[in-house]
Design a protein around this motif. Structure first.
Motif: not given
Length: 362
Positions: A154-165
């Motif tokens: 749930f925490i966005p990556l530094p570039d603003g994209t949402l993480p996935t698995f």
């Protein structure tokens, strides 16, 4: 009266080490039965159970080794020394080729690995156990699993994209490994013994400590069976939202593997420690010198791969091609037969060490 040693723990440890050697030393990696390979990404194979089983057993061992210890400077020193030994042995396997003193290229040297993770997990788990009771440890375990799920999902990556698995995408475990470790990883995009994924692996060990607490008071096997069932139900349920994945050591992976470890331990405990059936004693010999035998198997395997025989072969391929490859065997069976022979050798070594009362503490 001193309570006798719980044999089922030593037997399960020995089975786990034998399984590690079996899956690590096929005759050829081009012909391996699917259950003896890791899942490609999400999912679970028997091979994926091996490492979390060992960390689970490390936790049980921590409980019995330190249950009467107090947090003193000397105890901390012993824990730190043992941790550094494990990390050092792991780095030795990664750094040195058998022909000392030549080194691998430092630019692509892998920093982490199985023994390094065991060392880190042992250090953190042992320190936590010295300071907290089982209720606090259970709370820490739950917190790790929930926070890790939240961080990766749930925490966005530094570039603003949402993480996935998904492996094609990214998450914090893969992102930090790539940006901190760089080329010093097992794969270009992730390391199965990476930095952030070491945190939930601590939870696997803490669960082992909690099971050790239960084993010390166990009068029958039912509570252990119920706990294993609860872990399995929780883990497979969580899998719908946080997939079972060894590469990133997902929270569902921790729960499911702890469930299977508890279930198998319960079965062995019932047969050996309750019914006194002479089951699996041969694995106990390996379990009493587990780290030593694992290290030797890894070092000798590397030596076999790196020592040339003639112009086109090494010791490993020479033995496999000239002894195990037969027209009446499938390639997969020949490969498995080689691995079984290697396991048999280390079981024999474990037996000899046990009979001579040689127990090498790492």
């Amino acid at each position: 009266m001193v309570k006798k040693r719980i044999e089922s723990v030593d037997i399960l440890r020995g089975i786990t080490i034998c399984a590690m050697i079996l899956v690590n030393t096929p005759g050829t990696w081009s012909a391996v039965y699917p259950p003896l390979l890791h899942a490609k990404w999400h999912g679970l194979t028997p091979t994926d159970l091996i490492f979390p089983f060992f960390l689970f057993i490390v936790g049980i061992s921590i409980y019995f080794a330190y249950k009467h210890k107090t947090p003193t400077k000397n105890v901390y020193k012993k824990i730190a020394i043992r941790s550094f030994k494990l990390i050092g042995l792991g780095l030795f396997l990664n750094i040195f080729i058998p022909y000392f003193p030549f080194f691998k290229d430092f630019e692509t040297l892998r920093f982490l690995g199985v023994l390094q993770r065991i060392g880190i997990v042992f250090f953190v788990s042992a320190i936590l156990y010295l300071h907290f009771n089982w209720r606090v440890l259970a709370g820490i375990t739950v917190a790790i699993l929930i926070i890790y799920w939240f961080l990766l999902g749930f925490i966005p990556l530094p570039d603003g994209t949402l993480p996935t698995f998904n492996r094609a995408a990214n998450n914090w475990a893969m992102y930090l490994d790539a940006n901190v470790l760089g080329k010093h990883m097992w794969q270009p995009d992730y390391d199965p013994e990476g930095l952030i994924s070491s945190i939930p692996s601590i939870a696997s060990c803490l669960i082992g400590i909690l099971i050790g607490t239960l084993l010390d008071q166990l009068k029958n096997v039912q509570p252990l069976l119920l706990i294993s069932l609860a872990f399995l139900i929780l883990g497979y349920t969580l899998n719908f939202w946080f997939p079972i994945n060894k590469a990133i050591w997902s929270s569902s992976f921790v729960l499911v593997t702890s469930g299977w470890a508890s279930l198998i331990l319960a079965i062995i405990y019932y047969l050996v420690d309750i019914k006194s059936i002479k089951f699996g004693r041969i694995f106990k010999y390996v379990g009493m010198n587990a780290i030593t035998i694992y290290f030797l198997s890894s070092f000798i395997s590397k030596t076999f791969y790196l020592t040339s025989v003639g112009e086109t072969e090494n010791i490993h391929s020479f033995l496999f091609q000239n002894i195990y490859v037969q027209s009446f065997f499938s390639a997969e069976f020949s490969s498995l037969l080689y691995a079984i022979t290697v396991v048999a050798f280390y079981v024999l070594l474990g037996y000899i060490l046990f009979k001579k009362k040689i127990f090498i503490k790492v």
